[in-house]
Design an enzyme around this catalytic site. Structure first.
Site, PDB file in Angstrom:
ATOM      1  N   ALA A  65      -6.211   8.129 -14.746  1.00  0.00           N
ATOM      2  CA  ALA A  65      -5.874   9.312 -15.532  1.00  0.00           C
ATOM      3  C   ALA A  65      -4.527   9.818 -15.025  1.00  0.00           C
ATOM      4  O   ALA A  65      -4.120   9.521 -13.900  1.00  0.00           O
ATOM      5  CB  ALA A  65      -6.952  10.366 -15.369  1.00  0.00           C
ATOM      6  N   GLY A 110      -9.403   6.023 -13.732  1.00  0.00           N
ATOM      7  CA  GLY A 110      -9.731   6.032 -15.162  1.00  0.00           C
ATOM      8  C   GLY A 110      -9.512   4.676 -15.829  1.00  0.00           C
ATOM      9  O   GLY A 110     -10.134   4.383 -16.856  1.00  0.00           O
ATOM     10  N   GLU A 113     -12.556   2.757 -15.104  1.00  0.00           N
ATOM     11  CA  GLU A 113     -13.611   3.368 -15.933  1.00  0.00           C
ATOM     12  C   GLU A 113     -13.490   2.940 -17.395  1.00  0.00           C
ATOM     13  O   GLU A 113     -14.495   2.721 -18.073  1.00  0.00           O
ATOM     14  CB  GLU A 113     -13.536   4.898 -15.798  1.00  0.00           C
ATOM     15  CG  GLU A 113     -13.938   5.368 -14.393  1.00  0.00           C
ATOM     16  CD  GLU A 113     -13.632   6.825 -14.122  1.00  0.00           C
ATOM     17  OE1 GLU A 113     -12.502   7.272 -14.442  1.00  0.00           O
ATOM     18  OE2 GLU A 113     -14.496   7.539 -13.590  1.00  0.00           O
ATOM     19  N   GLU A 133     -10.042   7.878  -6.445  1.00  0.00           N
ATOM     20  CA  GLU A 133      -9.983   9.326  -6.696  1.00  0.00           C
ATOM     21  C   GLU A 133     -10.138  10.192  -5.455  1.00  0.00           C
ATOM     22  O   GLU A 133      -9.487  11.233  -5.334  1.00  0.00           O
ATOM     23  CB  GLU A 133     -11.045   9.736  -7.728  1.00  0.00           C
ATOM     24  CG  GLU A 133     -10.717   9.346  -9.152  1.00  0.00           C
ATOM     25  CD  GLU A 133     -11.237   7.977  -9.553  1.00  0.00           C
ATOM     26  OE1 GLU A 133     -11.519   7.159  -8.667  1.00  0.00           O
ATOM     27  OE2 GLU A 133     -11.359   7.730 -10.762  1.00  0.00           O
TER      28      GLU A 133
HETATM   29  C1  HXC Z   1       0.570   9.416 -13.488  1.00  0.00           C
HETATM   30  C2  HXC Z   1       1.322   7.444 -12.624  1.00  0.00           C
HETATM   31  C3  HXC Z   1       0.013   7.048 -12.318  1.00  0.00           C
HETATM   32  C4  HXC Z   1      -1.044   7.934 -12.656  1.00  0.00           C
HETATM   33  C5  HXC Z   1       1.345   5.493 -11.680  1.00  0.00           C
HETATM   34  N1  HXC Z   1       2.107   6.454 -12.209  1.00  0.00           N
HETATM   35  N2  HXC Z   1       0.069   5.821 -11.719  1.00  0.00           N
HETATM   36  N3  HXC Z   1       1.587   8.605 -13.219  1.00  0.00           N
HETATM   37  N4  HXC Z   1      -0.713   9.099 -13.240  1.00  0.00           N
HETATM   38  N5  HXC Z   1      -2.328   7.624 -12.443  1.00  0.00           N
HETATM   39  C6  HXC Z   1       3.574   6.470 -12.340  1.00  0.00           C
HETATM   40  C7  HXC Z   1       4.259   6.679 -11.014  1.00  0.00           C
HETATM   41  O1  HXC Z   1       4.292   8.045 -10.675  1.00  0.00           O
HETATM   42  C8  HXC Z   1       5.625   6.123 -11.292  1.00  0.00           C
HETATM   43  O2  HXC Z   1       6.377   7.074 -12.016  1.00  0.00           O
HETATM   44  C9  HXC Z   1       5.334   4.957 -12.236  1.00  0.00           C
HETATM   45  O3  HXC Z   1       4.035   5.212 -12.786  1.00  0.00           O
HETATM   46  C10 HXC Z   1       5.290   3.635 -11.511  1.00  0.00           C
HETATM   47  O4  HXC Z   1       4.385   3.733 -10.440  1.00  0.00           O
HETATM   48  P1  HXC Z   1       4.747   3.322  -8.931  1.00  0.00           P
HETATM   49  O5  HXC Z   1       3.823   4.079  -8.042  1.00  0.00           O
HETATM   50  O6  HXC Z   1       6.201   3.475  -8.672  1.00  0.00           O
HETATM   51  O7  HXC Z   1       4.390   1.764  -8.954  1.00  0.00           O
HETATM   52  P2  HXC Z   1       3.916   0.874  -7.720  1.00  0.00           P
HETATM   53  O8  HXC Z   1       4.721   1.186  -6.491  1.00  0.00           O
HETATM   54  O9  HXC Z   1       3.912  -0.531  -8.241  1.00  0.00           O
HETATM   55  O10 HXC Z   1       2.409   1.322  -7.403  1.00  0.00           O
HETATM   56  C11 HXC Z   1       1.417   1.073  -8.376  1.00  0.00           C
HETATM   57  C12 HXC Z   1       0.141   1.865  -8.012  1.00  0.00           C
HETATM   58  C13 HXC Z   1       0.505   3.363  -7.839  1.00  0.00           C
HETATM   59  C14 HXC Z   1      -0.463   1.308  -6.727  1.00  0.00           C
HETATM   60  C15 HXC Z   1      -0.847   1.646  -9.155  1.00  0.00           C
HETATM   61  O11 HXC Z   1       1.270   3.794  -8.961  1.00  0.00           O
HETATM   62  C16 HXC Z   1      -0.681   4.251  -7.732  1.00  0.00           C
HETATM   63  O12 HXC Z   1      -1.315   4.329  -6.665  1.00  0.00           O
HETATM   64  N6  HXC Z   1      -0.981   4.995  -8.803  1.00  0.00           N
HETATM   65  C17 HXC Z   1      -2.063   5.958  -8.825  1.00  0.00           C
HETATM   66  C18 HXC Z   1      -3.394   5.248  -8.894  1.00  0.00           C
HETATM   67  C19 HXC Z   1      -4.542   6.244  -8.844  1.00  0.00           C
HETATM   68  O13 HXC Z   1      -4.695   6.996  -7.865  1.00  0.00           O
HETATM   69  N7  HXC Z   1      -5.320   6.285  -9.919  1.00  0.00           N
HETATM   70  C20 HXC Z   1      -6.441   7.234 -10.061  1.00  0.00           C
HETATM   71  C21 HXC Z   1      -5.963   8.488 -10.732  1.00  0.00           C
HETATM   72  S1  HXC Z   1      -7.223   9.665 -10.838  1.00  0.00           S
HETATM   73  P3  HXC Z   1       7.918   7.373 -11.678  1.00  0.00           P
HETATM   74  O14 HXC Z   1       8.264   8.475 -12.617  1.00  0.00           O
HETATM   75  O15 HXC Z   1       7.982   7.742 -10.246  1.00  0.00           O
HETATM   76  O16 HXC Z   1       8.613   6.071 -11.994  1.00  0.00           O
HETATM   77  C22 HXC Z   1      -8.194   9.175 -12.100  1.00  0.00           C
HETATM   78  C23 HXC Z   1      -9.333  10.088 -12.411  1.00  0.00           C
HETATM   79  C24 HXC Z   1     -10.108   9.680 -13.644  1.00  0.00           C
HETATM   80  O17 HXC Z   1      -8.001   8.169 -12.705  1.00  0.00           O
HETATM   81  C25 HXC Z   1     -11.030  10.790 -14.111  1.00  0.00           C
HETATM   82  C26 HXC Z   1     -10.358  11.985 -14.624  1.00  0.00           C
HETATM   83  C27 HXC Z   1     -11.308  13.033 -15.169  1.00  0.00           C
END
Ligand code: HXC
Length: 259
Positions: A65, A110, A113, A133
């Protein structure tokens, strides 16, 4: 209809829905969720589509998400955002057409999911899975606590969710989350080949089988077998059952009609 965050391509009874916000690794914001909801509604009644494949543009399936959107939410807004995703994913799970997640890269939070809400998961060898998360101060919120436990078992799901670890495609397959791991370049062809095979069968039978599995798995075995018996019986009211069995006995390929 033109959509900002999704692309839909239809070909030979298969619709490919491609999450298309590669600059944010296809993170699910409200706009994407609403567009996804809209696409599910449309494909559910599209007479030209039997099977739906979900995949992502770029190096991610879906990296979760949208953290930027979630950061400032209040408790009530967070709850509503979770429920929005839960409802859409449940609609996808119950869609009366088979769905295949073709997981091309990161399927985190997400994204994992979303993949779990599909019927079948094919993964590129480059795919990565996890529910990270708790590292962000939240629980999974699009039904990950429920579907992961059902798919890989309670103990493994707790390990995955409590540690927030990320796993490769082979580990995801080993624990039963993923049906098959394939070479990255072959992913879409494998997904399409499986889709075409499913589309070549009697679609009402496929639909009834999906309903029986989905409803039965949530019920006790006696209720489950009753659901199966009712749907099995209904098959005999279809032309496709006559055709399928006649074709077998006449040693020819069946030509199914019902959609
Ligand atoms: C918003 C995101 C994002 C996310 C990546 N990006 N994941 N933006 N929400 N979930 C954005 C980054 O900020 C970045 O933007 C661009 O995408 C590229 O990501 P990088 O991090 O630079 O890429 P990389 O170094 O290859 O790393 C990939 C990654 C990392 C390991 C997947 O992006 C990451 O850890 N993302 C978050 C994963 C996560 O925690 N997901 C769970 C979210 S909570 P910029 O602008 O800097 O280029 C969730 C809850 C669900 O899902 C339920 C909700 C109710």
């Amino acid at each position: 209809m033109e959509r900002k965050t999704l692309k839909v391509l239809k070909e030979e009874r298969v619709a490919v829905v491609r999450l298309n916000r590669p600059e944010a690794l296809n993170a699910l914001n409200s706009e994407t969720l609403i567009e996804l909801d809209d696409v599910i509604e449309e494909l559910a009644t599209d007479p030209d589509v039997d099977v739906i494949v979900l995949t992502g543009e770029g190096k991610a399936f879906v990296a979760g998400a949208d953290i930027g959107e979630m950061r400032g939410l209040t408790a009530e807004e967070g709850r509503k955002f979770g429920i929005l995703g839960q409802k859409i994913f449940r609609k996808l799970e119950l869609l009366e057409k088979p769905t295949i997640a073709a997981i091309n890269g990161f399927a985190l939070g997400g994204g994992c999911e979303l993949a779990m809400s599909c019927d079948i998961r094919l993964a590129s060898e480059k795919a990565k899975f996890g529910q990270p998360e708790v590292g962000l101060g939240i629980t999974p919120g699009f039904s990950g606590t429920q579907r992961l436990a059902r798919l890989i078992g309670v103990s493994k799901a707790k390990e995955w969710i409590f540690t927030g670890d990320v796993y490769d495609a082979n580990e995801a397959a080993r624990v039963g989350l993923v049906n098959k791991v394939v070479h990255h370049e072959a992913l879409m062809e494998e997904a399409l080949e499986m889709s075409r095979k499913i589309a070549s069968k009697a679609q009402l039978a496929v639909r009834y089988a999906k309903i029986a599995i989905n409803r039965g798995i949530e019920a006790d075995i006696d209720t489950g077998v009753q659901i199966e018996a009712d749907l099995f019986g209904l098959c005999f009211a279809t032309q496709d059952q006559k055709e399928g069995m006649t074709a077998f006995l006449e040693k020819r390929k069946p030509s199914f009609q019902a959609k």
